[in-house]
Motif scaffolding. Structure first.
Motif, PDB file in Angstrom:
ATOM      1  N   ALA A 114      14.187 -72.855  18.715  1.00 17.05           N
ATOM      2  CA  ALA A 114      14.871 -72.562  19.981  1.00 17.05           C
ATOM      3  C   ALA A 114      16.387 -72.644  19.828  1.00 17.05           C
ATOM      4  N   ASP A 115      16.892 -73.634  19.114  1.00 15.85           N
ATOM      5  CA  ASP A 115      18.336 -73.786  18.939  1.00 15.85           C
ATOM      6  C   ASP A 115      18.961 -72.608  18.198  1.00 15.85           C
ATOM      7  N   ASP A 116      18.188 -71.953  17.342  1.00 12.81           N
ATOM      8  CA  ASP A 116      18.700 -70.797  16.616  1.00 12.81           C
ATOM      9  C   ASP A 116      19.058 -69.654  17.567  1.00 12.81           C
ATOM     10  N   TYR A 117      18.292 -69.495  18.628  1.00 17.18           N
ATOM     11  CA  TYR A 117      18.566 -68.422  19.587  1.00 17.18           C
ATOM     12  C   TYR A 117      19.840 -68.704  20.379  1.00 17.18           C
ATOM     13  N   ILE A 118      20.086 -69.963  20.636  1.00 12.50           N
ATOM     14  CA  ILE A 118      21.343 -70.345  21.286  1.00 12.50           C
ATOM     15  C   ILE A 118      22.511 -70.020  20.361  1.00 12.50           C
ATOM     16  N   ALA A 119      22.380 -70.379  19.088  1.00 12.34           N
ATOM     17  CA  ALA A 119      23.446 -70.106  18.108  1.00 12.34           C
ATOM     18  C   ALA A 119      23.687 -68.603  17.956  1.00 12.34           C
ATOM     19  N   ILE A 120      22.629 -67.814  17.939  1.00 14.69           N
ATOM     20  CA  ILE A 120      22.779 -66.360  17.822  1.00 14.69           C
ATOM     21  C   ILE A 120      23.558 -65.814  19.008  1.00 14.69           C
TER      22      ILE A 120
END
Length: 143
Positions: A114-120
């Protein structure tokens, strides 16, 4: 492997697994678009396991049509994909390869945390802002 998934689906009388996975993908979709600073309109036709982000629309809404014209003249649409991979390690697909607009990216919602989508989302926003700063400063990119 697919046989295992099919068998599990047959045994899951209440669709608990499918429902949980659909909720997970929708959560990731919401995180991505929230981190972009945009509201995603509901769409019953949306496949749900990926999201296409039209950077042309986004660039035009944020900085105007002149900016987007400049961006297309000075950069290739793949620059966004390559730069994001270099900066974050996340690999997006060029949307144009999936019959989406040339200046779009396709984000899979099935394989990252989930955190990867925030970073993207945050990095895409920052990249457009970076391009806009170059444009505002005279429009000569450092390629």
């Amino acid at each position: 492997m697919m046989s295992l998934f099919a068998l599990y689906c047959l045994l899951d009388d209440h669709d608990a697994y499918r429902t949980k996975m659909q909720q997970l993908v929708q959560h990731r979709l919401g995180l991505l678009w929230k981190s972009l600073g945009w509201t995603l309109e509901p769409d019953p036709e949306r496949a749900g396991y990926y999201s296409v982000i039209d950077l042309g629309i986004w660039a035009t809404r944020l900085y105007g049509a002149d900016f987007f014209t400049w961006l297309k003249k000075n950069y290739d649409s793949l620059d966004i994909v390559v730069r994001l991979a270099q900066d974050t390690g996340a690999v997006l697909m060029d949307g144009h390869g999936f019959d989406a607009p040339e200046w779009s990216v396709r984000v899979s919602l099935a394989n990252l945390n989930a955190d990867d989508y925030i970073a993207i989302g945050q990095r895409l926003s920052a990249m457009l802002a970076d391009y806009a700063e170059v444009w505002k400063a005279g429009g000569h990119p450092n390629k």
